[in-house]
Design a protein around this motif. Structure first.
Motif, mmCIF file in Angstrom:
data_model
loop_
_atom_site.group_PDB
_atom_site.id
_atom_site.type_symbol
_atom_site.label_atom_id
_atom_site.label_comp_id
_atom_site.label_asym_id
_atom_site.label_seq_id
_atom_site.Cartn_x
_atom_site.Cartn_y
_atom_site.Cartn_z
ATOM 1 N N TYR A 518 -11.264 5.342 9.728
ATOM 2 C CA TYR A 518 -11.662 5.072 8.352
ATOM 3 C C TYR A 518 -11.861 6.392 7.623
ATOM 4 O O TYR A 518 -12.560 7.286 8.095
ATOM 5 C CB TYR A 518 -12.963 4.264 8.348
ATOM 6 N N ARG A 519 -11.241 6.552 6.494
ATOM 7 C CA ARG A 519 -11.316 7.791 5.727
ATOM 8 C C ARG A 519 -12.082 7.630 4.415
ATOM 9 O O ARG A 519 -12.155 8.563 3.639
ATOM 10 C CB ARG A 519 -9.887 8.280 5.394
ATOM 11 N N GLY A 520 -12.555 6.478 4.177
ATOM 12 C CA GLY A 520 -13.308 6.253 2.951
ATOM 13 C C GLY A 520 -12.419 5.910 1.783
ATOM 14 O O GLY A 520 -11.200 6.060 1.830
ATOM 15 N N LYS A 521 -13.068 5.411 0.735
ATOM 16 C CA LYS A 521 -12.317 5.049 -0.460
ATOM 17 C C LYS A 521 -12.000 6.293 -1.266
ATOM 18 O O LYS A 521 -12.810 7.197 -1.381
ATOM 19 C CB LYS A 521 -13.139 4.084 -1.314
ATOM 20 N N LYS A 522 -10.774 6.332 -1.770
ATOM 21 C CA LYS A 522 -10.351 7.468 -2.585
ATOM 22 C C LYS A 522 -10.937 7.334 -3.978
ATOM 23 O O LYS A 522 -10.875 6.292 -4.595
ATOM 24 C CB LYS A 522 -8.829 7.531 -2.658
ATOM 25 N N ALA A 584 -1.615 5.169 4.253
ATOM 26 C CA ALA A 584 -1.973 6.472 3.686
ATOM 27 C C ALA A 584 -2.168 6.371 2.192
ATOM 28 O O ALA A 584 -3.037 7.011 1.627
ATOM 29 C CB ALA A 584 -0.886 7.500 4.002
ATOM 30 N N SER A 585 -1.340 5.576 1.535
ATOM 31 C CA SER A 585 -1.434 5.443 0.087
ATOM 32 C C SER A 585 -2.251 4.210 -0.259
ATOM 33 O O SER A 585 -2.105 3.186 0.361
ATOM 34 C CB SER A 585 -0.029 5.308 -0.509
ATOM 35 N N GLY A 586 -3.077 4.365 -1.259
ATOM 36 C CA GLY A 586 -3.887 3.234 -1.686
ATOM 37 C C GLY A 586 -3.108 2.218 -2.470
ATOM 38 O O GLY A 586 -3.557 1.105 -2.686
ATOM 39 N N ALA A 587 -1.875 2.555 -2.882
ATOM 40 C CA ALA A 587 -1.106 1.625 -3.706
ATOM 41 C C ALA A 587 -0.598 0.456 -2.912
ATOM 42 O O ALA A 587 -0.410 -0.630 -3.421
ATOM 43 C CB ALA A 587 0.059 2.368 -4.355
ATOM 44 N N THR A 588 -0.280 0.704 -1.599
ATOM 45 C CA THR A 588 0.277 -0.365 -0.778
ATOM 46 C C THR A 588 -0.787 -1.336 -0.311
ATOM 47 O O THR A 588 -0.471 -2.380 0.191
ATOM 48 C CB THR A 588 0.993 0.242 0.446
ATOM 49 N N ARG A 589 -2.060 -0.945 -0.363
ATOM 50 C CA ARG A 589 -3.135 -1.831 0.072
ATOM 51 C C ARG A 589 -3.575 -2.724 -1.088
ATOM 52 O O ARG A 589 -3.721 -2.254 -2.211
ATOM 53 C CB ARG A 589 -4.335 -1.005 0.538
ATOM 54 N N LYS A 590 -3.745 -3.982 -0.809
ATOM 55 C CA LYS A 590 -4.140 -4.920 -1.843
ATOM 56 C C LYS A 590 -5.609 -4.690 -2.216
ATOM 57 O O LYS A 590 -6.479 -4.668 -1.366
ATOM 58 C CB LYS A 590 -3.967 -6.362 -1.343
ATOM 59 N N LYS A 591 -5.802 -4.469 -3.481
ATOM 60 C CA LYS A 591 -7.155 -4.161 -3.939
ATOM 61 C C LYS A 591 -7.988 -5.446 -4.063
ATOM 62 O O LYS A 591 -7.493 -6.442 -4.554
ATOM 63 C CB LYS A 591 -7.124 -3.465 -5.304
#
Length: 604
Positions: A518-522, A584-591
């Motif tokens: 877990y790297r935390g929220k950007k 790695a990218s937050g765009a591919t993860r469903k918000k």
């Protein structure tokens, strides 16, 4: 007259006594009248007035009774009015039962005094009706005088209205009483005593509220000449209320000054000490307050009951329950009362001191055994003591109480059952002998249809009847064995696109924040907001239609009818959901849908 007393002799006794009376030297006036060689009717009239001012009501009553009996002139009605005032004062201040003297109620003064007598006897409704009658008589009487204006009539009625408001206050109708009191104050009557009493009663309604109004009313209570218009008990009540108002307004020095003065005037009265204690408690000086109470209790044991109850309350505030119990047990007036016994037992039980609680019961039972044997209070205490001992396992001690109760009423089966139960653990032979007194099972049985009772709507348990045997469900032969049906185990549901060969994530049971990857929220990414561009434009849609931002799409547009680039990926490369790791990218993860932020420091 003092200079030429020898020359004048007894010729100016009345004049001298009257001057002393008007100068408020009532003690000297009494000496002058009592030293006169002859008691004329004129001198007796003045003597009655002086005795009334000195609050010697019994002597005053005798003087006026003698005057009414032995004289007949135009002043008879005034004498009866004065006598009725004496009776009213005795009823109000001495709380003494008064005999009916047969006084008429033909004038509003006589009617008013009769109402005050009823008020002192606690007959508030009758007193209020009598005041209504006095008000009507007053209006009729003053209407005959052409020189009286409406304001003069209202001023004359002020004393009646103030007494009405007092009765309303005693009945709990404080809003109506306050309104009537304020009407009397607005009239500004000339009687300073009436104004002082009315202002004092308004302060008692205000209590610790509306303090500013109460302070204004104190000025009326301090008017010149008030001390000559009111009785000692009225003045005492006014001083008490002044001290309480000083306490509520945080004037500690003023409160102590008033209380020390009151205590010197009334050394045996407990109220000044109680107000001082209240002031000390407001200052968080509980220990000093207890010392003051103990000192007063030692000096005045006759007034110790109220003082000791206050001491016990202060000990409880400090958490000293045992000390509070000791103080309460030392109050001879209350310690054997059922309410006090209940309070002591509750407190000792809270402290887990069962022996002391049982001692309280024992002392109270012994007291009523000697004073009121067999009374309802005595038997109630015995029963409560027995139940308390049984509750805490003192069965041997409970047997004596239960035997005493059972002997009082041998038909009490419940007490007998308790007694047998207690003896069964202590003396089995005694229990067996007592069990012979129990009624037989036949006498205790009731004609009840059990089946009907069990099948009723109120039954919590219903006996199931045996089902009829049909052809399909015939009983099995003795040789046949019963085969138990095996329950099929349901397979656990797996997520879609799950690869059973892949190794599951070992950290899947941990919260996301505790996982190693877990790297935390950007932070720093602004939310896409609708309505920022030109009219009809959508930021999300333009990003999806921009081919340069999608790496999988070919450089040239696909032919019509061809599938998109995402659908051409081989199925073998699909990663099961439980094996997927955060991209790695937050765009591919469903918000996840986020709640709207409430207005903060920088928002509108």
């Amino acid at each position: 007259m003092n200079t030429h007393s020898k020359t004048l002799g007894s010729e100016v006794v009345f004049e001298k006594a009257y001057c002393e009376y008007r100068l408020n030297r009532v003690e000297n006036a009494v000496k002058t009248i009592e030293g006169a060689p002859e008691q004329t009717d004129k001198l007796k009239e003045l003597y009655g007035q002086v005795l009334y001012r000195l609050e010697r009501y019994d002597d005053c009553k005798s003087v006026y009774t003698d005057l009414i009996r032995n004289s007949q002139d135009e002043y008879e009605e005034e004498r009866k009015t004065n006598l009725s005032a004496v009776v009213a004062a005795m009823s109000q201040w001495e709380k003494a039962p008064q005999e009916d003297l047969g006084l008429p109620e033909s004038t509003y003064e006589l009617c008013y005094n009769a109402a005050c007598t009823l008020t002192g006897q606690g007959q508030l409704t009758e007193a209020f009706n009598k005041l209504r009658q006095a008000e009507e008589l007053c209006r009729v009487s003053l209407a005959e005088d052409s020189d009286m204006t409406e304001e003069d009539v209202e001023s004359e009625l002020a004393v009646i209205h103030s007494q009405m408001a007092y009765i309303m206050q005693l009945q709990g109708r404080t809003d109506e009483a306050l309104q009537l009191y304020n009407q009397v104050i607005k009239l500004k009557p000339s009687d300073v005593g009436l104004l002082a009493v009315t202002a004092n009663n308004i302060i008692t309604i205000n209590k610790d509220q509306n303090v500013f109004d109460s302070k204004k009313k104190v000025k009326l209570m301090n008017a010149e000449g008030v001390e000559y218009k009111l009785s000692k008990k009225q003045l005492q009540a006014i001083d008490f209320n002044k001290a309480l108002l000083a306490m509520y307004t945080n004037q500690a020095d003023q409160c102590r000054k008033l209380m020390s003065s009151l205590q010197s005037q009334n050394p045996g009265h407990p109220r000044p000490v109680l107000i001082q204690v209240a002031q000390l408690c407001r200052e968080k000086q509980h220990s000093k307050a207890i010392e003051l109470l103990q000192q007063f209790s030692d000096q005045h044991p006759e007034s110790g009951s109220a003082i000791k109850l206050t001491m016990a309350q202060l000990y409880l505030v400090q958490g000293h329950v045992t000390k509070a119990c000791d103080v309460l047990r030392s109050t001879e007036q209350f310690k054997h009362k059922p309410g006090m016994v209940s309070a002591l037992v509750t407190m000792y039980s809270h402290e887990e001191d069962i022996d002391s609680a049982i001692d309280v019961f024992k002392e109270a039972i012994e007291h009523y055994q000697s004073e009121q044997p067999g009374s309802a209070v005595h038997l109630a205490l015995v029963r409560e003591a027995a139940n308390y001992k049984l509750k805490y396992g003192r069965k041997k001690e409970a047997t004596s109480d239960l035997e005493q109760l059972w002997k009082q009423n041998t038909n009490d089966i419940h007490t007998l059952a308790q007694l047998i139960s207690a003896y069964s653990l202590v003396d089995t032979d005694k229990a067996k002998s007592l069990s012979k007194h129990l009624p037989s099972a036949d006498t205790m049985s009731f004609n009840v249809d059990v089946d009907e009772l069990e099948n009723s709507h109120g039954a919590t348990y219903v006996r199931k009847k045996a089902a009829k045997v049909t052809g399909e469900n015939l009983p099995k032969e003795p040789g046949q064995g019963e085969i138990k049906k095996k329950k099929k185990k349901k397979k656990g549901k797996l997520p879609k696109n799950c690869d059973p060969k892949a190794t599951p994530d070992p950290e899947r049971w941990l919260p996301m924040k505790e996982r190693s990857y877990y790297r935390g929220k950007k932070k720093g990414k602004k939310k896409e907001q609708i309505g920022k561009g030109t009219q009809g434009a959508m930021a999300g849609a333009s990003a999806e239609l921009d081919a340069s931002k999608t790496a999988s799409s070919p450089p040239t547009s696909p032919r019509p009818g061809s599938a998109s680039g995402s659908s051409t990926a081989p199925a073998s490369n699909v990663v099961p959901p439980r094996q997927q790791k955060p991209a790695a990218s937050g765009a591919t993860r469903k918000k996840a849908p986020q709640k709207k932020k409430k207005g903060g420091k920088g928002g509108w």
